[in-house]
Design an enzyme around this catalytic site. Structure first.
Site, PDB file in Angstrom:
ATOM      1  N   HIS A 149      -2.417  -2.126  -9.512  1.00  0.00           N
ATOM      2  CA  HIS A 149      -3.396  -1.568  -8.571  1.00  0.00           C
ATOM      3  C   HIS A 149      -4.618  -2.470  -8.560  1.00  0.00           C
ATOM      4  CE1 HIS A 149      -5.982   1.340  -6.572  1.00  0.00           C
ATOM      5  NE2 HIS A 149      -4.871   1.954  -6.229  1.00  0.00           N
ATOM      6  N   HIS A 161       0.887  -1.187   0.000  1.00  0.00           N
ATOM      7  CA  HIS A 161       0.000   0.000   0.000  1.00  0.00           C
ATOM      8  C   HIS A 161       0.917   1.227   0.000  1.00  0.00           C
ATOM      9  CE1 HIS A 161      -3.478   2.409   0.636  1.00  0.00           C
ATOM     10  NE2 HIS A 161      -3.757   2.156   1.907  1.00  0.00           N
ATOM     11  N   ASP A 166       2.432   5.743  -6.422  1.00  0.00           N
ATOM     12  CA  ASP A 166       3.711   5.639  -5.727  1.00  0.00           C
ATOM     13  C   ASP A 166       4.908   5.591  -6.667  1.00  0.00           C
ATOM     14  OD1 ASP A 166       2.755   5.708  -3.122  1.00  0.00           O
ATOM     15  OD2 ASP A 166       2.214   3.591  -3.167  1.00  0.00           O
TER      16      ASP A 166
HETATM   17  N1  ACO Z   1       4.832  -6.456 -10.365  1.00  0.00           N
HETATM   18  C1  ACO Z   1       4.748  -7.661 -10.980  1.00  0.00           C
HETATM   19  N2  ACO Z   1       3.617  -8.379 -11.058  1.00  0.00           N
HETATM   20  C2  ACO Z   1       2.532  -7.871 -10.497  1.00  0.00           C
HETATM   21  C3  ACO Z   1       2.532  -6.633  -9.846  1.00  0.00           C
HETATM   22  C4  ACO Z   1       3.733  -5.914  -9.792  1.00  0.00           C
HETATM   23  N3  ACO Z   1       3.822  -4.727  -9.187  1.00  0.00           N
HETATM   24  N4  ACO Z   1       1.296  -6.363  -9.365  1.00  0.00           N
HETATM   25  C5  ACO Z   1       0.550  -7.410  -9.702  1.00  0.00           C
HETATM   26  N5  ACO Z   1       1.282  -8.331 -10.399  1.00  0.00           N
HETATM   27  C6  ACO Z   1       0.798  -9.575 -11.001  1.00  0.00           C
HETATM   28  C7  ACO Z   1       0.573 -10.644  -9.953  1.00  0.00           C
HETATM   29  O1  ACO Z   1       1.730 -11.416  -9.755  1.00  0.00           O
HETATM   30  C8  ACO Z   1      -0.565 -11.427 -10.549  1.00  0.00           C
HETATM   31  O2  ACO Z   1      -0.040 -12.227 -11.583  1.00  0.00           O
HETATM   32  P1  ACO Z   1      -0.637 -13.715 -11.847  1.00  0.00           P
HETATM   33  O3  ACO Z   1      -2.047 -13.466 -12.330  1.00  0.00           O
HETATM   34  O4  ACO Z   1       0.259 -14.321 -12.849  1.00  0.00           O
HETATM   35  O5  ACO Z   1      -0.613 -14.406 -10.524  1.00  0.00           O
HETATM   36  C9  ACO Z   1      -1.428 -10.350 -11.213  1.00  0.00           C
HETATM   37  O6  ACO Z   1      -0.499  -9.300 -11.546  1.00  0.00           O
HETATM   38  C10 ACO Z   1      -2.537  -9.794 -10.319  1.00  0.00           C
HETATM   39  O7  ACO Z   1      -1.938  -9.363  -9.105  1.00  0.00           O
HETATM   40  P2  ACO Z   1      -2.662  -9.400  -7.692  1.00  0.00           P
HETATM   41  O8  ACO Z   1      -1.612  -9.465  -6.640  1.00  0.00           O
HETATM   42  O9  ACO Z   1      -3.700 -10.463  -7.700  1.00  0.00           O
HETATM   43  O10 ACO Z   1      -3.387  -8.008  -7.671  1.00  0.00           O
HETATM   44  P3  ACO Z   1      -3.992  -7.294  -6.392  1.00  0.00           P
HETATM   45  O11 ACO Z   1      -5.098  -6.452  -6.884  1.00  0.00           O
HETATM   46  O12 ACO Z   1      -4.296  -8.270  -5.329  1.00  0.00           O
HETATM   47  O13 ACO Z   1      -2.774  -6.395  -5.849  1.00  0.00           O
HETATM   48  C11 ACO Z   1      -1.261  -4.573  -5.631  1.00  0.00           C
HETATM   49  C12 ACO Z   1      -2.663  -5.036  -6.107  1.00  0.00           C
HETATM   50  C13 ACO Z   1      -1.057  -5.037  -4.180  1.00  0.00           C
HETATM   51  C14 ACO Z   1      -1.203  -3.067  -5.660  1.00  0.00           C
HETATM   52  C15 ACO Z   1      -0.187  -5.202  -6.550  1.00  0.00           C
HETATM   53  O14 ACO Z   1      -0.354  -4.727  -7.881  1.00  0.00           O
HETATM   54  C16 ACO Z   1       1.237  -4.902  -6.067  1.00  0.00           C
HETATM   55  O15 ACO Z   1       1.765  -5.636  -5.236  1.00  0.00           O
HETATM   56  N6  ACO Z   1       1.898  -3.811  -6.586  1.00  0.00           N
HETATM   57  C17 ACO Z   1       3.217  -3.444  -6.117  1.00  0.00           C
HETATM   58  C18 ACO Z   1       3.123  -2.666  -4.803  1.00  0.00           C
HETATM   59  C19 ACO Z   1       2.557  -1.259  -5.008  1.00  0.00           C
HETATM   60  O16 ACO Z   1       2.998  -0.518  -5.883  1.00  0.00           O
HETATM   61  N7  ACO Z   1       1.610  -0.912  -4.142  1.00  0.00           N
HETATM   62  C20 ACO Z   1       0.996   0.436  -4.144  1.00  0.00           C
HETATM   63  C21 ACO Z   1      -0.410   0.372  -4.664  1.00  0.00           C
HETATM   64  S1  ACO Z   1      -1.123   1.980  -4.769  1.00  0.00           S
HETATM   65  C22 ACO Z   1      -1.438   2.375  -3.136  1.00  0.00           C
HETATM   66  O17 ACO Z   1      -1.702   1.546  -2.317  1.00  0.00           O
HETATM   67  C23 ACO Z   1      -1.414   3.736  -2.816  1.00  0.00           C
END
Ligand code: ACO
Length: 455
Positions: A309, A270, A365
């Site tokens: 996201h 987050h 971010d």
């Molecule tokens: N890098 C690489 N792969 C990713 C990323 C990433 N940043 N984000 C998601 N994926 C992939 C996952 O591995 C998954 O792949 P799969 O289908 O092969 O298993 C797919 O994309 C879906 O990802 P989920 O984790 O199911 O998506 P979710 O909606 O649960 O998570 C989150 C969202 C936590 C923001 C995620 O995208 C992430 O971890 N991003 C990096 C951290 C980040 O930047 N957080 C800030 C978010 S904005 C905020 O909170 C203000």
């Protein structure tokens, strides 16, 4: 008024049900009538991480993740970031409308009058280890602030809620500044409310240090910080806001509820991501490091921080504003060389099938940390800056939830897959045989006491 119904046939019984649809939503409780016999608990919906569950009705932010749209009370985020101060936007969120000049003047004065801390609080901050993470100090100090305001417990009293909201909004930047000073082992600084919301914060951070800003630099950086706070002010039911609503649903006071929101924000998935983006860029080093980094992301070894996201399946509109905004800030601060690396990383990612198929775009971010760093903030303070901005959103949702006639204590259900009823074995009888024979494998919920019946 229902828009229509969802017709459901339960193949187990052949029974048909009509579930009313309102606002493109069916009520989870309407599923409960679906059961195979009258004694059964009834159907539930299963949604880890609340990916498709609306937990409340809100009138604060509109977010269209497919089209990359964000509006606060109807106003596009781009217009607010360009034209408004943070306190103006806080008024919009917390009071429901953009203020007139006279209203803004009055609101700023009300906040200025609250820009002081109970004497014990700076003492408390000075007891924290200087090496502690500022977000942990912030969560602890916000909870402790409530010890000075026992009236905060009167959460169903509208006027009392307003008092707490003003206090928290006005005091959190002061707390954040003293926390920063603690990490640097600087002596405490005193507020200067006449410098405005962002100006006072910057003054308190660096007053009496080698980084103390002259009046002109302070004005320019305060304007830039204001825009950053506006971009972070509100984002509907994200992890930290829904945490605040969840804790407050038990009628806990707003100080501990907001401390919980700070805790939720601190995680790297987050708000903590902005700090991790900088670490990631440092590790990549230069554009030559991008291919190896991309390989490790695609192999599932790590995530690209600042990308992806839960809601946006398009460019996060805040990231777009920030990318343009970075250039303006660099005119004052000098360019942060990491911006070129970030832009190139984004360009490569957005052409890569891995990111395209998963609809992964830069989020807020991705660029914010680069701007914060250029402004002179150390990485461990980035998420604190995010928190300062988000306070307006958290408090708006808190107030909205407290006034909501549909509010109930947050209490999700579970699917129980633990052991069925098990004969008790006294401790003296739990020898080697017991260790070898005790049930280890989970058994099905059938035949066990379904814990979703209990409180
Ligand atoms: N890098 C690489 N792969 C990713 C990323 C990433 N940043 N984000 C998601 N994926 C992939 C996952 O591995 C998954 O792949 P799969 O289908 O092969 O298993 C797919 O994309 C879906 O990802 P989920 O984790 O199911 O998506 P979710 O909606 O649960 O998570 C989150 C969202 C936590 C923001 C995620 O995208 C992430 O971890 N991003 C990096 C951290 C980040 O930047 N957080 C800030 C978010 S904005 C905020 O909170 C203000």
């Amino acid at each position: 008024m229902a828009e229509g119904t969802l017709s459901v046939t339960d193949s187990r019984t052949g029974a048909r049900y009509e579930l009313p649809i309102t606002a493109s939503t069916v009520r989870a409780m309407d599923l409960r009538q679906i059961r195979t016999d009258p004694d059964e608990f009834g159907l539930m919906s299963y949604d880890p991480g609340y990916t498709n569950t609306a937990a409340c009705t809100s009138r604060v932010a509109y977010l269209d993740g497919a089209r990359g749209v964000l509006r606060y009370r109807g106003y596009p985020i781009e217009d607010l970031a360009k034209n408004c101060t943070y306190t103006e936007v806080a008024h919009l969120l917390m009071r429901g409308h953009l203020p007139t000049s006279a209203e803004l003047h009055g609101w700023d004065n009300e906040l200025a009058a609250e820009m002081r801390l109970p004497p014990g609080l700076p003492d408390l901050i000075e007891t924290f280890p200087a090496g502690a993470h500022p977000m942990v100090m912030l969560a602890s100090t916000v909870a402790a602030l409530g010890t000075y305001y026992p009236d905060g417990r009167h959460v169903t009293d509208t006027a009392c809620r307003h008092r707490q909201r003003l206090r928290l909004l006005a005091k959190i930047p002061l707390i954040a500044a003293l926390i920063y000073r603690r990490t640097r082992r600087y002596s405490r600084s005193e507020p200067r409310p006449d410098l405005g919301y962002a100006g006072n914060f910057l003054h308190m951070l660096w007053q009496g240090t080698s980084r103390q800003l002259g009046p002109q630099d302070l004005k320019v950086l305060a304007k830039a910080l204001d825009a950053l706070l506006v971009l972070h002010a509100e984002h509907e039911q994200n992890c930290s806001t829904s945490t605040m609503r969840q804790v407050a649903s038990s009628e806990a006071d707003p100080y501990v509820s907001l401390a919980a929101a700070v805790a939720a924000l601190s995680g790297p998935l987050h708000g903590g991501a902005n700090e991790r983006v900088l670490q990631m860029l440092d590790e990549i080093g230069s554009t030559a490091g991008i291919p190896a980094f991309m390989r490790s992301v695609k192999a599932g070894e790590r995530r690209m921080m600042g990308f992806g996201h839960r809601v946006y399946k398009n460019y996060d509109p805040r990231a777009r504003v920030l990318q343009d905004f970075a250039e303006q800030v660099f005119e004052t601060t000098g360019k942060n060389p990491k911006i070129a690396l970030a832009v190139e990383l984004e360009r490569i990612a957005l052409q890569d099938d891995y990111f395209v198929r998963r609809k992964l775009y830069p989020n807020v971010d991705f660029y914010s940390g680069i701007i914060y760093e250029a402004m002179g903030f150390p990485p461990e303070m980035f998420t604190v800056l995010f928190a300062i901005g988000r306070v307006a959103g958290w408090l708006t949702h808190w107030d909205e939830s407290m006034a909501d006639p549909e509010r109930r204590i947050a209490r999700p259900r579970q699917i129980y897959r633990g052991p069925g009823i098990t004969a008790f074995v006294p401790i003296e009888a739990r020898g080697r045989d017991y260790a070898e024979e005790r049930p280890a494998a989970p058994v099905s919920s059938h035949g066990s006491v379904p814990s979703h019946r209990s409180l």
